[in-house]
Design an enzyme around this catalytic site. Structure first.
Site, short mmCIF file in Angstrom:
data_model
loop_
_atom_site.label_atom_id
_atom_site.label_comp_id
_atom_site.label_asym_id
_atom_site.label_seq_id
_atom_site.Cartn_x
_atom_site.Cartn_y
_atom_site.Cartn_z
N HIS A 1 0.82 -1.22 0.00
CA HIS A 1 0.00 0.00 0.00
C HIS A 1 0.85 1.27 0.00
O HIS A 1 0.36 2.33 -0.36
CB HIS A 1 -1.03 -0.02 1.14
CG HIS A 1 -0.55 0.31 2.49
ND1 HIS A 1 -0.26 -0.64 3.46
CD2 HIS A 1 -0.31 1.51 3.09
CE1 HIS A 1 0.11 -0.03 4.57
NE2 HIS A 1 0.10 1.26 4.38
N ASP B 1 -0.14 -7.66 1.67
CA ASP B 1 0.34 -6.26 1.62
C ASP B 1 1.87 -6.19 1.70
O ASP B 1 2.42 -5.82 2.73
CB ASP B 1 -0.31 -5.49 2.78
CG ASP B 1 -0.03 -4.00 2.71
OD1 ASP B 1 0.41 -3.52 1.66
OD2 ASP B 1 -0.27 -3.32 3.74
N SER C 1 4.26 2.05 8.21
CA SER C 1 3.89 0.99 7.27
C SER C 1 5.07 0.48 6.47
O SER C 1 5.91 1.27 6.03
CB SER C 1 2.84 1.52 6.28
OG SER C 1 1.62 1.69 6.94
N GLY C 2 5.10 -0.82 6.29
CA GLY C 2 6.17 -1.45 5.53
C GLY C 2 7.37 -1.80 6.38
O GLY C 2 8.24 -2.55 5.97
C1 4AZ Z 1 -1.29 3.12 8.84
O1 4AZ Z 1 -2.26 3.80 8.57
C2 4AZ Z 1 -1.33 2.29 10.05
N1 4AZ Z 1 -1.83 0.56 14.66
C3 4AZ Z 1 -0.27 1.46 10.34
C4 4AZ Z 1 -0.32 0.69 11.47
C5 4AZ Z 1 -1.40 0.74 12.28
C6 4AZ Z 1 -2.46 1.57 12.01
C7 4AZ Z 1 -2.42 2.35 10.89
C8 4AZ Z 1 -1.44 -0.12 13.50
O2 4AZ Z 1 -0.30 3.14 8.12
#
Ligand code: 4AZ
Length: 286
Positions: free
Chosen positions: A83, A136, A233-234
């Site tokens: 993503h 993902d 993320s990632g």
């Molecule tokens: C995000 O939006 C995201 N609490 C990543 C991890 C988590 C929530 C949102 C986990 O990238």
């Protein structure tokens, strides 16, 4: 009872920024009821496989263009979340973003330690399903090799590191509060791997998303607190010295009953293995 809030799923930093421009009624209370995402600053040498995924042309220079995390699994291969490479995030397919780089060996995004290495190739998991947020992950190939000391091994399926109750470390430059306070310096948090049935009860479907045990794992603390958040993320979730997860999604950050959801690395291996096996085959003359 969990409040019904806008999903914070599949929103790396860039998308979150874009969304705050939209006056969504539900957008404001995201994580307003959460405790602080309970991490602590670390030096990158404590999790040297953690890299920042960056594009200054797309995201500006205030945080060196950081918009997602990643993790080095060989000297030239970095895994990240699929993503993170979505067109809504990058504004173009990843191979068209000329200054897509990973920053390695740097604790403070605005410092000069470590190295910035160009991403030569990006492959999004062909089985990534953006609506379910399953599968993902994406594979980045680097233009120059990292030191071997920056590489972490991936945990195969059946590895004891996946067992519920295992302590794991998640690291990244994401939001440290759930309210958009993105870190300049690398942070980490200790979380415990949770049992699949606990994750399935936390995310049975509906607005908060659906947990799928084959391709996801979840981790957190029952009282809430330490968790990954937007911008992480990632990035890596490491247990017993092996990579078990990539930060993927969750409902808010650090909320009791809403653990962080991670891409299951054994599933990454399952998807990648046929390709790797194919490459290993010797060339035969006809
Ligand atoms: C995000 O939006 C995201 N609490 C990543 C991890 C988590 C929530 C949102 C986990 O990238």
């Amino acid at each position: 009872m969990r409040r019904s809030v806008v999903r914070t799923l599949i929103r790396p930093l860039a998308m979150a920024a874009a969304m705050t421009a939209i006056p969504l009624m539900e957008a404001a209370p995201v994580a307003a009821d959460s405790v602080v995402v309970g991490g602590y600053p670390i030096d990158v040498s404590q999790a040297p496989w953690t890299v920042a995924l960056t594009s200054r042309t797309r995201f500006g220079g205030t945080r060196a263009g950081q918009f997602c995390g990643g993790v080095a699994v060989t000297r030239t291969v970095v895994l990240t979340a699929a993503h993170c490479l979505a067109e809504e995030v990058l504004g173009a397919p990843p191979d068209r973003v000329r200054d897509l780089k990973v920053i390695t060996g740097r604790t403070d995004l605005l410092g000069s330690e470590g190295a910035e290495i160009a991403v030569q190739g990006a492959r999004v998991n062909p089985r990534y399903d953006a609506s379910a947020n399953s599968g993902d992950f994406a594979v980045l190939t680097l233009a120059e090799p990292l030191p071997q000391s920056a590489v972490v091994a991936m945990a195969s399926s059946g590895d004891a590191a996946y067992a519920p109750g295992t302590e794991a470390l998640v690291s990244g430059w994401g939001d440290t509060t759930g309210n958009g306070a993105y870190a300049r310096s690398l942070h980490a948090a200790h979380v415990h791997v949770l049992a699949d049935d606990v994750c399935a009860r936390a995310y049975p479907g509906g607005p908060d998303g659906t947990f799928q045990a084959e391709s996801m794992l979840c981790a957190g603390e029952s009282a809430g607190g330490p968790d990954a958040c937007q911008g992480d993320s990632g990035g890596p979730l490491v247990a017993s010295g092996r990579l078990i997860g990539l930060v993927s999604w969750g409902s808010g950050c650090g909320r009791p009953g809403s653990p962080g959801v991670y891409t299951r690395v054994s599933d990454v291996l399952r998807v990648l293995k046929p390709a790797a096996a194919g490459r290993r085959q010797p060339h035969r003359k006809p």
